[in-house]
Scaffold this motif. Sequence first.
Motif, PDB file in Angstrom:
ATOM      1  N   TYR A  57       0.831  -1.214   0.000  1.00 40.95           N
ATOM      2  CA  TYR A  57       0.000   0.000   0.000  1.00 40.95           C
ATOM      3  C   TYR A  57       0.856   1.250   0.000  1.00 40.95           C
ATOM      4  O   TYR A  57       0.326   2.356  -0.072  1.00 40.95           O
ATOM      5  N   HIS A  58       2.174   1.125   0.086  1.00 39.58           N
ATOM      6  CA  HIS A  58       3.064   2.273  -0.031  1.00 39.58           C
ATOM      7  C   HIS A  58       3.497   2.434  -1.482  1.00 39.58           C
ATOM      8  O   HIS A  58       3.637   1.462  -2.226  1.00 39.58           O
ATOM      9  N   ALA A  59       3.743   3.686  -1.862  1.00 30.65           N
ATOM     10  CA  ALA A  59       3.928   4.013  -3.274  1.00 30.65           C
ATOM     11  C   ALA A  59       5.107   3.287  -3.906  1.00 30.65           C
ATOM     12  O   ALA A  59       4.980   2.692  -4.982  1.00 30.65           O
ATOM     13  N   ALA A  60       6.281   3.319  -3.271  1.00 28.10           N
ATOM     14  CA  ALA A  60       7.481   2.781  -3.917  1.00 28.10           C
ATOM     15  C   ALA A  60       7.424   1.274  -4.112  1.00 28.10           C
ATOM     16  O   ALA A  60       7.626   0.785  -5.232  1.00 28.10           O
ATOM     17  N   PRO A  61       7.181   0.471  -3.057  1.00 33.78           N
ATOM     18  CA  PRO A  61       7.120  -0.977  -3.299  1.00 33.78           C
ATOM     19  C   PRO A  61       6.008  -1.367  -4.254  1.00 33.78           C
ATOM     20  O   PRO A  61       6.160  -2.304  -5.050  1.00 33.78           O
ATOM     21  N   SER A  62       4.888  -0.639  -4.192  1.00 38.60           N
ATOM     22  CA  SER A  62       3.796  -0.925  -5.124  1.00 38.60           C
ATOM     23  C   SER A  62       4.216  -0.631  -6.559  1.00 38.60           C
ATOM     24  O   SER A  62       4.032  -1.460  -7.470  1.00 38.60           O
ATOM     25  N   TYR A  63       4.822   0.544  -6.779  1.00 39.37           N
ATOM     26  CA  TYR A  63       5.187   0.941  -8.140  1.00 39.37           C
ATOM     27  C   TYR A  63       6.239   0.013  -8.728  1.00 39.37           C
ATOM     28  O   TYR A  63       6.108  -0.458  -9.874  1.00 39.37           O
ATOM     29  N   PHE A  64       7.287  -0.260  -7.985  1.00 40.68           N
ATOM     30  CA  PHE A  64       8.367  -1.076  -8.533  1.00 40.68           C
ATOM     31  C   PHE A  64       7.931  -2.527  -8.753  1.00 40.68           C
ATOM     32  O   PHE A  64       8.332  -3.164  -9.735  1.00 40.68           O
ATOM     33  N   SER A  65       7.109  -3.058  -7.863  1.00 43.72           N
ATOM     34  CA  SER A  65       6.658  -4.438  -8.060  1.00 43.72           C
ATOM     35  C   SER A  65       5.696  -4.538  -9.239  1.00 43.72           C
ATOM     36  O   SER A  65       5.775  -5.493 -10.034  1.00 43.72           O
ATOM     37  N   LEU A  66       4.786  -3.566  -9.388  1.00 45.57           N
ATOM     38  CA  LEU A  66       3.881  -3.583 -10.544  1.00 45.57           C
ATOM     39  C   LEU A  66       4.650  -3.402 -11.851  1.00 45.57           C
ATOM     40  O   LEU A  66       4.348  -4.052 -12.863  1.00 45.57           O
ATOM     41  N   SER A  67       5.646  -2.531 -11.832  1.00 41.74           N
ATOM     42  CA  SER A  67       6.455  -2.332 -13.038  1.00 41.74           C
ATOM     43  C   SER A  67       7.202  -3.605 -13.396  1.00 41.74           C
ATOM     44  O   SER A  67       7.292  -3.985 -14.573  1.00 41.74           O
ATOM     45  N   ALA A  68       7.749  -4.274 -12.374  1.00 42.48           N
ATOM     46  CA  ALA A  68       8.425  -5.548 -12.624  1.00 42.48           C
ATOM     47  C   ALA A  68       7.444  -6.589 -13.159  1.00 42.48           C
ATOM     48  O   ALA A  68       7.777  -7.382 -14.061  1.00 42.48           O
ATOM     49  N   LEU A  69       6.229  -6.592 -12.629  1.00 36.11           N
ATOM     50  CA  LEU A  69       5.211  -7.529 -13.103  1.00 36.11           C
ATOM     51  C   LEU A  69       4.893  -7.283 -14.574  1.00 36.11           C
ATOM     52  O   LEU A  69       4.743  -8.232 -15.361  1.00 36.11           O
ATOM     53  N   HIS A  70       4.808  -6.008 -14.963  1.00 31.95           N
ATOM     54  CA  HIS A  70       4.541  -5.682 -16.358  1.00 31.95           C
ATOM     55  C   HIS A  70       5.699  -6.087 -17.271  1.00 31.95           C
ATOM     56  O   HIS A  70       5.512  -6.243 -18.490  1.00 31.95           O
ATOM     57  N   LEU A  71       6.886  -6.254 -16.706  1.00 33.34           N
ATOM     58  CA  LEU A  71       8.026  -6.751 -17.484  1.00 33.34           C
ATOM     59  C   LEU A  71       8.032  -8.266 -17.575  1.00 33.34           C
ATOM     60  O   LEU A  71       8.884  -8.842 -18.250  1.00 33.34           O
ATOM     61  N   GLY A  72       7.111  -8.920 -16.882  1.00 31.42           N
ATOM     62  CA  GLY A  72       7.063 -10.373 -16.898  1.00 31.42           C
ATOM     63  C   GLY A  72       7.807 -11.036 -15.763  1.00 31.42           C
ATOM     64  O   GLY A  72       8.030 -12.250 -15.774  1.00 31.42           O
ATOM     65  N   HIS A  73       8.194 -10.239 -14.740  1.00 27.32           N
ATOM     66  CA  HIS A  73       8.912 -10.812 -13.610  1.00 27.32           C
ATOM     67  C   HIS A  73       7.975 -11.598 -12.691  1.00 27.32           C
ATOM     68  O   HIS A  73       6.785 -11.281 -12.571  1.00 27.32           O
ATOM     69  N   THR A  74       8.537 -12.584 -12.027  1.00 28.94           N
ATOM     70  CA  THR A  74       7.864 -13.226 -10.905  1.00 28.94           C
ATOM     71  C   THR A  74       7.983 -12.304  -9.696  1.00 28.94           C
ATOM     72  O   THR A  74       9.017 -11.675  -9.478  1.00 28.94           O
ATOM     73  N   ILE A  75       6.917 -12.211  -8.902  1.00 25.84           N
ATOM     74  CA  ILE A  75       6.928 -11.374  -7.711  1.00 25.84           C
ATOM     75  C   ILE A  75       6.914 -12.270  -6.469  1.00 25.84           C
ATOM     76  O   ILE A  75       6.055 -13.145  -6.338  1.00 25.84           O
ATOM     77  N   VAL A  76       7.879 -12.063  -5.598  1.00 29.47           N
ATOM     78  CA  VAL A  76       7.941 -12.751  -4.306  1.00 29.47           C
ATOM     79  C   VAL A  76       7.695 -11.702  -3.231  1.00 29.47           C
ATOM     80  O   VAL A  76       8.403 -10.694  -3.173  1.00 29.47           O
ATOM     81  N   TRP A  77       6.709 -11.941  -2.408  1.00 30.11           N
ATOM     82  CA  TRP A  77       6.312 -10.933  -1.428  1.00 30.11           C
ATOM     83  C   TRP A  77       6.460 -11.481  -0.016  1.00 30.11           C
ATOM     84  O   TRP A  77       5.899 -12.537   0.314  1.00 30.11           O
ATOM     85  N   ARG A  78       7.225 -10.784   0.796  1.00 34.47           N
ATOM     86  CA  ARG A  78       7.343 -11.119   2.217  1.00 34.47           C
ATOM     87  C   ARG A  78       6.486 -10.142   3.012  1.00 34.47           C
ATOM     88  O   ARG A  78       6.547  -8.936   2.804  1.00 34.47           O
ATOM     89  N   ARG A  79       5.701 -10.663   3.933  1.00 35.62           N
ATOM     90  CA  ARG A  79       4.785  -9.819   4.695  1.00 35.62           C
ATOM     91  C   ARG A  79       5.514  -8.893   5.663  1.00 35.62           C
ATOM     92  O   ARG A  79       5.026  -7.818   5.986  1.00 35.62           O
ATOM     93  N   LYS A  80       6.684  -9.301   6.124  1.00 33.67           N
ATOM     94  CA  LYS A  80       7.420  -8.511   7.102  1.00 33.67           C
ATOM     95  C   LYS A  80       8.902  -8.694   6.848  1.00 33.67           C
ATOM     96  O   LYS A  80       9.360  -9.785   6.523  1.00 33.67           O
TER      97      LYS A  80
END
Length: 348
Positions: free
Chosen positions: A52-75
């Motif tokens: 929900y914060h701008a930077a991690p959201s933006y960079f992860s979505l941009s990576a997703l649009h490049l076809g990257h796999t996203i690994v998300w750690r809750r903490k």
Amino acid sequence: CTPPAPPGRPKGVQRRLTGRPPGVIAQAMADSVAPFGFQPDDGVHLVVAPLYHAAPSYFSLSALHLGHTIVWRRKFDAEATLRAIEQHRVTDSHFVPIHFVRLLRLPAEVRGRYDLSSLRTLIHAGAPCPVEVKQHMMDWLGPIVWEYLGATEGLVSMIDPQGWLRRPGTVGRPLPGLTVKLLDDDGREVTPGEAGTIYYDAPGDPFEYHNDPAKTRANRIGDLHTVGDLGRFDSDGYLYLLDRRTDLILTGGVNVYPAEVEQHLLTQPAVADAAVIGVPDAEWGQSVIAIVQPASAPSPDLARQLLDHCAAGLASFKRPRRIEFRTDFPRTATGKLLRRQLREEFAG
């Protein structure tokens, strides 16, 4: 997007809808991270902060649009982060400086236990990063650490690893086509080497604060706006981030930047984390105190050791008048220090 306001009340950044098709926007996001070394269809992006914060959201979505796999750690957990990098062959991620500090505090044998060779890009922002901390990250992982200065309101500058190694501490030159000025309290532009509030424009991407026209007006001078960061330019136009205006300490008529004192304290191995604040002082206006999270149980003379450490590396007016200890610090979910809470706690 809703970044935290310095006084603690969230402020919504509202932009006009562009009307562009979603596919065009997705491509633009993918293109925007290419300068950081992101490659299409060949990457795994690790998220270590809330989306929900701008930077991690933006960079992860941009990576997703490049076809990257996203690994998300809750903490964020330092060793678990290294384990995830090895397990998933992570290629890129976005951090804040406290994450670096916690990774570097791991014992050498723990850091050496994991294969991190898949990493190609680490990006960081969110606060001034101690030069020693970033240098240690480069020494450990190689020249893969990128930095930018920006906020939800807009991006100001960026610096690649090689450029930073030539000019340690810089956050880079302003982005092409962007107007960036450093202004004093009277709105006059300061000269290279002098500190000023960072103002910049948003060409083609205007915004306002949602339901807050007073806030929208207050942070603007002409076509330029500020989020309250203080910085200085060198003679070649490279920008250096100093601190937040709201965190500045005025003691005896002299400015003290908490980030500088904190960075010095963090070079002492007994310090796991540090926060420097100004508290009311009848004689000096404000006095400087340091709140320290010890790396282990503090010895009886640790406060004196830290004061001696500051005396050896800081001008007299910057040195803390006293040291307080705390087992942890109030931080946002992304790792940003809630300095306001510490000021309220230690004001007396």
